[in-house]
Motif scaffolding. Structure first.
Motif, mmCIF file in Angstrom:
data_model
loop_
_atom_site.group_PDB
_atom_site.id
_atom_site.type_symbol
_atom_site.label_atom_id
_atom_site.label_comp_id
_atom_site.label_asym_id
_atom_site.label_seq_id
_atom_site.Cartn_x
_atom_site.Cartn_y
_atom_site.Cartn_z
ATOM 1 N N ALA A 165 2.194 -5.930 2.421
ATOM 2 C CA ALA A 165 0.898 -5.878 2.057
ATOM 3 C C ALA A 165 0.541 -5.458 0.582
ATOM 4 O O ALA A 165 0.077 -4.569 0.003
ATOM 5 N N PRO A 166 1.104 -6.481 -0.317
ATOM 6 C CA PRO A 166 0.979 -6.314 -1.839
ATOM 7 C C PRO A 166 -0.479 -6.102 -2.144
ATOM 8 O O PRO A 166 -0.756 -5.298 -3.368
ATOM 9 N N GLU A 167 -1.488 -6.643 -1.428
ATOM 10 C CA GLU A 167 -2.864 -6.274 -1.775
ATOM 11 C C GLU A 167 -3.647 -5.158 -1.302
ATOM 12 O O GLU A 167 -4.832 -4.910 -1.421
ATOM 13 N N TRP A 168 -2.752 -4.405 -0.437
ATOM 14 C CA TRP A 168 -3.488 -3.108 0.031
ATOM 15 C C TRP A 168 -3.949 -2.250 -0.919
ATOM 16 O O TRP A 168 -3.390 -2.124 -1.971
ATOM 17 N N ARG A 169 -5.221 -1.644 -0.968
ATOM 18 C CA ARG A 169 -5.928 -1.030 -2.133
ATOM 19 C C ARG A 169 -5.834 0.411 -1.615
ATOM 20 O O ARG A 169 -6.457 0.799 -0.703
ATOM 21 N N HIS A 170 -5.423 1.308 -2.603
ATOM 22 C CA HIS A 170 -5.630 2.696 -2.521
ATOM 23 C C HIS A 170 -6.925 3.161 -2.397
ATOM 24 O O HIS A 170 -7.574 2.741 -3.381
ATOM 25 N N PRO A 171 -7.564 3.597 -1.370
ATOM 26 C CA PRO A 171 -8.879 3.985 -1.260
ATOM 27 C C PRO A 171 -9.356 5.064 -2.300
ATOM 28 O O PRO A 171 -10.709 5.151 -2.628
ATOM 29 N N VAL A 172 -8.865 6.307 -3.058
ATOM 30 C CA VAL A 172 -8.839 7.110 -3.872
ATOM 31 C C VAL A 172 -8.776 6.191 -5.369
ATOM 32 O O VAL A 172 -9.614 6.300 -6.568
ATOM 33 N N LEU A 173 -7.644 6.050 -5.527
ATOM 34 C CA LEU A 173 -7.101 5.271 -6.742
ATOM 35 C C LEU A 173 -7.638 3.948 -7.201
ATOM 36 O O LEU A 173 -7.761 3.686 -8.513
ATOM 37 N N ASP A 174 -7.974 3.283 -6.281
ATOM 38 C CA ASP A 174 -8.593 1.902 -6.251
ATOM 39 C C ASP A 174 -7.602 0.998 -7.045
ATOM 40 O O ASP A 174 -7.900 0.228 -8.076
ATOM 41 N N LEU A 175 -6.223 1.118 -6.647
ATOM 42 C CA LEU A 175 -5.112 0.365 -7.286
ATOM 43 C C LEU A 175 -4.446 -0.507 -5.868
ATOM 44 O O LEU A 175 -4.349 0.180 -5.047
ATOM 45 N N THR A 176 -3.914 -1.641 -6.167
ATOM 46 C CA THR A 176 -3.312 -2.302 -5.039
ATOM 47 C C THR A 176 -1.854 -1.667 -5.077
ATOM 48 O O THR A 176 -1.167 -1.214 -6.126
ATOM 49 N N ALA A 177 -1.158 -1.984 -3.807
ATOM 50 C CA ALA A 177 0.273 -1.740 -3.769
ATOM 51 C C ALA A 177 0.959 -2.283 -5.242
ATOM 52 O O ALA A 177 1.844 -1.492 -5.704
#
Length: 199
Positions: A165-177
């Motif tokens: 899931a390379p495009e999964w986005r961290h919900p706090v940091l707002d960065l993708t994997a």
């Protein structure tokens, strides 16, 4: 592997990190992970995609033999705590004993993310994320923290996460994997050595 559970109602996406660095009754760590992946599917959990297997140095450095790490993306009807309890039961079945933090282990299953949930709160998540390393060695949260507070710091989790899931986005940091993995030091990312194992 079972089929995903997407035909059911209330299905959620979750990401589970797998790792081990000592032999179990199923053999070397990679074979224990294969057996773990066989046991994860159920009526409430379906595996969608699993990463490659990687050999990685033990963390903290010098704490034991090299690990084999992987990550699996699942669809589940279980709520986060119920899913974690389910994973801990599989760990026990495979001989995992939780006596010492960051010790050598047959299998370690970490629920690293569940949809875009932040649990138990953003403030609590940030507290555990920012905990100094020395405190991390002795302190563990009593409640489930999501996303895993060390996710962005660990190439051995981010590399496999990028496989599924390379495009999964961290919900706090707002960065993708992919962005979090690219931000890790080059020498750390280079320590991940893909293994030629079936998944």
């Amino acid at each position: 592997m079972s089929q995903p559970t997407s035909c059911h109602k209330n299905v959620k996406n979750a990401y589970i990190a797998l790792g081990g660095n000592v032999t179990s009754s199923h053999g070397a760590p990679q074979f224990t992970i294969i057996e773990t992946l066989r046991r994860i599917p159920s009526d409430s959990v379906g595996i969608v995609k699993t990463s490659r297997f990687y050999a990685t140095p033990a963390f903290p450095a010098g704490s034991g033999p090299d690990f084999v790490n992987a990550l699996t993306f699942v669809e589940t009807e279980l709520e986060p705590q119920d899913l974690l309890n389910y994973l801990h039961d599989i760990e026990r079945q495979l001989g995992r004993q939780r006596h010492e933090r960051w010790s050598a282990r047959t299998i370690d299953l970490d629920l690293v993310a569940y949809e875009d949930m932040v649990l138990p709160s953003v403030e609590s998540y940030k507290k555990w994320r920012d905990l100094p390393l020395e405190a991390q060695k002795t302190m563990a949260p009593e409640a489930l923290v999501l996303p895993h507070p060390r996710l962005q710091d660990r190439s051995f989790v981010l590399g496999p996460l990028c496989d599924v899931a390379p495009e999964w986005r961290h919900p706090v940091l707002d960065l993708t994997a992919e962005e979090m993995f690219a931000a890790r030091p080059n020498e750390e990312r280079a320590e991940l050595r893909p293994l030629d194992m079936p998944v």
